[in-house]
Design a protein around this motif. Structure first.
Motif, PDB file in Angstrom:
ATOM      1  N   SER A  31       0.860  -1.181   0.000  1.00 24.95           N
ATOM      2  CA  SER A  31       0.000   0.000   0.000  1.00 24.95           C
ATOM      3  C   SER A  31       0.898   1.233   0.000  1.00 24.95           C
ATOM      4  O   SER A  31       2.117   1.137   0.208  1.00 24.95           O
ATOM      5  CB  SER A  31      -0.878   0.007   1.247  1.00 24.95           C
ATOM      6  N   LEU A  32       0.289   2.395  -0.214  1.00 22.61           N
ATOM      7  CA  LEU A  32       1.053   3.652  -0.117  1.00 22.61           C
ATOM      8  C   LEU A  32       1.680   3.772   1.268  1.00 22.61           C
ATOM      9  O   LEU A  32       2.851   4.127   1.400  1.00 22.61           O
ATOM     10  CB  LEU A  32       0.142   4.855  -0.384  1.00 22.61           C
ATOM     11  N   GLU A  33       0.891   3.462   2.303  1.00 25.31           N
ATOM     12  CA  GLU A  33       1.377   3.564   3.682  1.00 25.31           C
ATOM     13  C   GLU A  33       2.570   2.643   3.924  1.00 25.31           C
ATOM     14  O   GLU A  33       3.551   3.038   4.557  1.00 25.31           O
ATOM     15  CB  GLU A  33       0.270   3.201   4.685  1.00 25.31           C
ATOM     16  N   ALA A  34       2.471   1.423   3.420  1.00 29.33           N
ATOM     17  CA  ALA A  34       3.554   0.461   3.632  1.00 29.33           C
ATOM     18  C   ALA A  34       4.830   0.895   2.923  1.00 29.33           C
ATOM     19  O   ALA A  34       5.929   0.708   3.452  1.00 29.33           O
ATOM     20  CB  ALA A  34       3.135  -0.929   3.147  1.00 29.33           C
ATOM     21  N   GLY A  38       8.988   4.049   7.340  1.00 30.05           N
ATOM     22  CA  GLY A  38      10.430   4.122   7.542  1.00 30.05           C
ATOM     23  C   GLY A  38      11.064   5.323   6.865  1.00 30.05           C
ATOM     24  O   GLY A  38      12.260   5.564   7.005  1.00 30.05           O
ATOM     25  N   SER A  39      10.280   6.100   6.130  1.00 26.96           N
ATOM     26  CA  SER A  39      10.775   7.345   5.536  1.00 26.96           C
ATOM     27  C   SER A  39      10.176   8.498   6.334  1.00 26.96           C
ATOM     28  O   SER A  39       9.400   8.285   7.259  1.00 26.96           O
ATOM     29  CB  SER A  39      10.358   7.453   4.064  1.00 26.96           C
ATOM     30  N   HIS A  63      14.849   5.496  -0.738  1.00 28.62           N
ATOM     31  CA  HIS A  63      14.048   4.632   0.139  1.00 28.62           C
ATOM     32  C   HIS A  63      13.180   3.683  -0.696  1.00 28.62           C
ATOM     33  O   HIS A  63      13.138   2.476  -0.435  1.00 28.62           O
ATOM     34  CB  HIS A  63      13.180   5.499   1.063  1.00 28.62           C
ATOM     35  N   VAL A  64      12.495   4.228  -1.691  1.00 30.86           N
ATOM     36  CA  VAL A  64      11.616   3.438  -2.559  1.00 30.86           C
ATOM     37  C   VAL A  64      12.421   2.365  -3.292  1.00 30.86           C
ATOM     38  O   VAL A  64      12.008   1.205  -3.366  1.00 30.86           O
ATOM     39  CB  VAL A  64      10.865   4.369  -3.542  1.00 30.86           C
ATOM     40  N   ASP A  65      13.582   2.745  -3.833  1.00 29.91           N
ATOM     41  CA  ASP A  65      14.433   1.766  -4.516  1.00 29.91           C
ATOM     42  C   ASP A  65      14.835   0.631  -3.582  1.00 29.91           C
ATOM     43  O   ASP A  65      14.847  -0.534  -3.977  1.00 29.91           O
ATOM     44  CB  ASP A  65      15.700   2.439  -5.062  1.00 29.91           C
ATOM     45  N   ARG A  66      15.139   0.969  -2.341  1.00 29.58           N
ATOM     46  CA  ARG A  66      15.555  -0.046  -1.369  1.00 29.58           C
ATOM     47  C   ARG A  66      14.389  -0.994  -1.045  1.00 29.58           C
ATOM     48  O   ARG A  66      14.545  -2.211  -1.083  1.00 29.58           O
ATOM     49  CB  ARG A  66      16.069   0.650  -0.106  1.00 29.58           C
ATOM     50  N   VAL A  67      13.217  -0.423  -0.785  1.00 26.41           N
ATOM     51  CA  VAL A  67      12.052  -1.236  -0.404  1.00 26.41           C
ATOM     52  C   VAL A  67      11.561  -2.082  -1.579  1.00 26.41           C
ATOM     53  O   VAL A  67      11.252  -3.265  -1.416  1.00 26.41           O
ATOM     54  CB  VAL A  67      10.915  -0.339   0.139  1.00 26.41           C
TER      55      VAL A  67
END
Length: 112
Positions: A31-34, A38-39, A63-67
């Motif tokens: 989800s967007l929230e998930a 952590g950011s 952060h997005v690339d990592r997740v």
């Protein structure tokens, strides 16, 4: 729940970027929230980015690339989106926009 709108990634670089972000997020089952967990950002910013309305900050792209395990795609494309958003602006506007960003960071206490 609001109806989800399809994103036409052919209309601009920001919408292409946002459409890819949504695709990768949904592919990962998040989800967007998930995804923002952590950011220091919220789901409304991420939603705006997915719709091509706002530009992704570099630290959020990392952060997005990592997740999402996207091998740096979103970080690498941040500059493309920034330049596309500024297309049509006079050359001097680039330095004005950069200075405004630095002013906002200094007022909020954020260090680069």
């Amino acid at each position: 729940m609001a109806q989800r709108k399809d994103i036409d990634g052919s209309t601009s670089v920001p919408t292409f970027y946002g459409k890819e972000l949504r695709y990768q997020r949904e592919r990962a089952g998040l989800s967007l929230e998930a995804l923002v967990e952590g950011s220091f950002y919220g789901k409304s910013l991420l939603s705006d980015i997915e719709r091509g309305k706002r530009r992704m900050p570099l630290d959020l792209a990392r952060h997005v690339d990592r997740v999402l395990e996207t091998d740096g795609f979103f970080e690498r494309r941040c500059e493309d989106v920034r330049r596309a958003r500024l297309a049509g602006c006079a050359d001097y506007a680039f330095s004005v926009f950069e200075l405004e960003g630095e002013r906002r960071k200094s007022r909020s206490g954020i260090r680069a």
